[in-house]
Design an enzyme around this catalytic site. Structure first.
Site, mmCIF file in Angstrom:
data_model
loop_
_atom_site.group_PDB
_atom_site.id
_atom_site.type_symbol
_atom_site.label_atom_id
_atom_site.label_comp_id
_atom_site.label_asym_id
_atom_site.label_seq_id
_atom_site.Cartn_x
_atom_site.Cartn_y
_atom_site.Cartn_z
ATOM 1 N N ASP A 134 0.704 -1.237 0.118
ATOM 2 C CA ASP A 134 0.052 -0.072 -0.070
ATOM 3 C C ASP A 134 0.586 1.381 -0.063
ATOM 4 O OD1 ASP A 134 -2.193 -1.421 -0.101
ATOM 5 O OD2 ASP A 134 -2.671 -1.286 2.068
ATOM 6 N N ASP A 151 24.434 19.735 -6.317
ATOM 7 C CA ASP A 151 25.272 18.547 -6.444
ATOM 8 C C ASP A 151 26.641 19.087 -6.086
ATOM 9 O OD1 ASP A 151 26.522 16.199 -7.041
ATOM 10 O OD2 ASP A 151 26.167 16.126 -9.169
ATOM 11 N N HIS A 191 21.439 15.152 -13.251
ATOM 12 C CA HIS A 191 22.530 14.782 -14.655
ATOM 13 C C HIS A 191 21.285 15.344 -15.507
ATOM 14 C CE1 HIS A 191 25.105 11.416 -13.147
ATOM 15 N NE2 HIS A 191 25.359 12.566 -12.715
ATOM 16 N N TYR A 206 40.998 8.087 -6.879
ATOM 17 C CA TYR A 206 40.408 6.866 -6.235
ATOM 18 C C TYR A 206 41.478 5.813 -6.235
ATOM 19 C CZ TYR A 206 36.594 9.950 -7.417
ATOM 20 O OH TYR A 206 35.811 10.821 -7.703
ATOM 21 N N ARG A 238 36.925 13.312 -3.898
ATOM 22 C CA ARG A 238 36.407 14.013 -4.952
ATOM 23 C C ARG A 238 36.027 15.613 -4.221
ATOM 24 N NH1 ARG A 238 33.190 10.656 -6.673
ATOM 25 N NH2 ARG A 238 31.117 11.060 -5.687
#
Ligand code: GLY
Ligand code: MN
Ligand code: MN
Length: 464
Positions: free
Chosen positions: A39, A274, A368, A415, A432
């Protein structure tokens, strides 16, 4: 998000009407509601194209725009019993005044009215390959129209993709959109500051910190400033988890001495932000962490300098790669005896082992965002080359030329997964740095710098 009749929605519809020509017709549904389980539904999020043209956030709604500039809205009818359960519905009677559309009907009338609206149009425009089952609905309406051909109906000869013109319109953000995006960026920046400070404070107090604690701080800051929801699944990655590019906020332990990578941004009134920051959990970067951090930051500085009107979309990426490639040699991530000069690192894509994504993407209603990455004025120009890493033939097309009002992210990273020859002191470091930029005539405006990027400045705020 409130429904409001503001002039820019009408202006956008008029621009679209001009594009599809006097005998064209455009049909656009909002997003479907999605069941989560039994539900429970997923929280409804309108379709971005639909909202761009209407400012209307209710589900089960359609827009029909004809080339003469008239808009018809199909929306949920008023229904007191349903409204007791699900909340207010605008309804077709109030829609023209509230939204500035010319006509509105109940969505229950869609199938009976669409064939008539399609009659005598030369082209029907709708978004291709975005709404499951839409082609079948349009087919059905065209079929009904054709079945009445003996009564003199004329069926459109062409079907055209509505995404094309709308993507181009959405690529350049107007003043209202830029203002909203600045506000979304500010909220997100403050959320990052809050998460950083909370992380260091909890560790100082000897408390256990898990990724979800920091995720909760982000959400708290988003919501308390009116953001409806995160613009995408927040990434809160402690330690080695930062090397998983699409990691989500989970239950990982945030350890003293490790880095935390947070990639998170709120959505505000339909517009995304972002941001990524990478900070030391305890508020102090170690030597190797700072060395790689400063390298990523230098590469971002180069990308920011390359982001300006008249540059190509790929210029910031190329600027990033040039700095990272040299830096990887300098810090010993890459061995020049094995990979050669910086030119070789770039040519052979040796940097790809540690930097495997692009430096940015369009940002707007969708994180994006839509918009062609190739230059429309140079369509058809191609060149071919063999990729040094994979041996595959790559077809290059001229990249988009940046114009004022385009919005994009600038997000280099490094990385380091453990591997042969990879210096141990860099193992499992993932970094990053991501900011959101509006292209201006002379350069770009970074909207997201209410959260600092300088390593000293991050340490200073984490002491607070
Ligand atoms: N957060 C999604 C991205 O950075 O592209
Ligand atoms: Mn991004
Ligand atoms: Mn991101």
């Amino acid at each position: 998000m409130s429904t409001s009749c503001t002039p820019f929605y009408a202006q956008r519809r008029a621009a679209l009407a001009a594009h599809i020509g006097p005998k064209g017709i455009a049909i656009l549904p909002t997003a479907p509601e999605q069941q989560r389980n039994r539900d429970s539904d997923f929280q409804f999020r309108h379709d971005s194209y639909f909202y761009y043209l209407s400012g209307f956030t209710e589900p089960k709604a359609w827009l029909v725009i004809t080339g003469d500039g008239k808009t018809t809205l199909f929306c949920q009818p008023k229904d007191l019993e349903r409204e007791i359960w699900d909340g207010f519905r605008l309804g077709p009677d109030a829609a023209p005044a509230a939204l500035g559309v010319d006509t509105a009907y109940s969505v229950d009338e869609l199938d009976t009215r669409l064939p008539g609206l399609l009659d005598s149009r030369d082209a029907v425009w709708f978004p291709f390959a975005t709404h499951k089952g839409l082609e079948t609905r349009v087919d059905g309406w065209l079929g009904s129209l054709r079945a009445r051909i003996r009564y003199g109906t004329l069926t459109p000869e062409q079907q055209r993709d509505l995404c094309g013109p709308l993507d181009e319109m959405r690529l350049i953000k107007d003043a209202h959109e830029q203002d909203l995006m600045r506000r979304a960026a500010k909220i997100s920046a403050n959320a990052h500051v809050r998460a950083m400070q909370k992380c260091a404070a909890m560790l100082r107090q000897g408390r256990e910190v898990r990724e979800y604690h920091l995720d909760a701080e982000l959400l708290h800051e988003f919501r308390r400033h009116g953001s409806q929801y995160p613009a995408y699944g927040s990434i809160v990655a402690a330690g080695a988890n930062a090397c998983v590019l699409h990691y989500r906020a989970d239950a990982g332990l945030v350890r003293d001495g490790e880095l935390v990578l947070i990639d998170a941004g709120c959505e505000l009134d339909g517009y995304a932000s972002d941001i990524t920051r990478t900070f030391p959990a305890n508020g102090k970067y170690t030597g190797p962490q700072r060395e790689l951090y400063n390298l990523v930051l230098a590469s971002q500085d180069a990308a920011v300098a390359a982001t300006k009107s008249g540059a190509r979309f790929t210029d910031p990426h190329d600027a990033t790669v040039a700095v990272l490639a040299q830096g990887m040699l300098d810090v010993g991530l890459l061995d020049k005896n094995k990979v050669g000069s910086v030119e070789d690192v770039i040519e052979k894509r040796a940097y790809f082992q540690f930097y495997m994504h692009r430096t940015g993407h369009w940002l707007g209603m969708d994180v994006h965002d839509c918009g062609a990455y190739t230059e429309p004025s140079q369509i058809g120009q191609t060149s071919e080359r063999k990729d040094a890493l994979t041996g595959q033939l790559i077809v290059d097309r001229p990249a988009r030329i940046l114009q004022p009002g385009m919005v994009l992210t600038i997000e280099p990273g490094i990385y380091v997964r453990p591997g042969e020859g990879v210096p141990e002191h860099f193992h499992n470091i993932g970094i990053r740095i991501e900011d959101d930029a509006i292209v201006t005539a002379s350069g770009c405006e970074l909207m997201t710098r209410d959260v600092p990027v300088d390593a000293d400045a991050i340490e200073a705020l984490m002491r607070g």
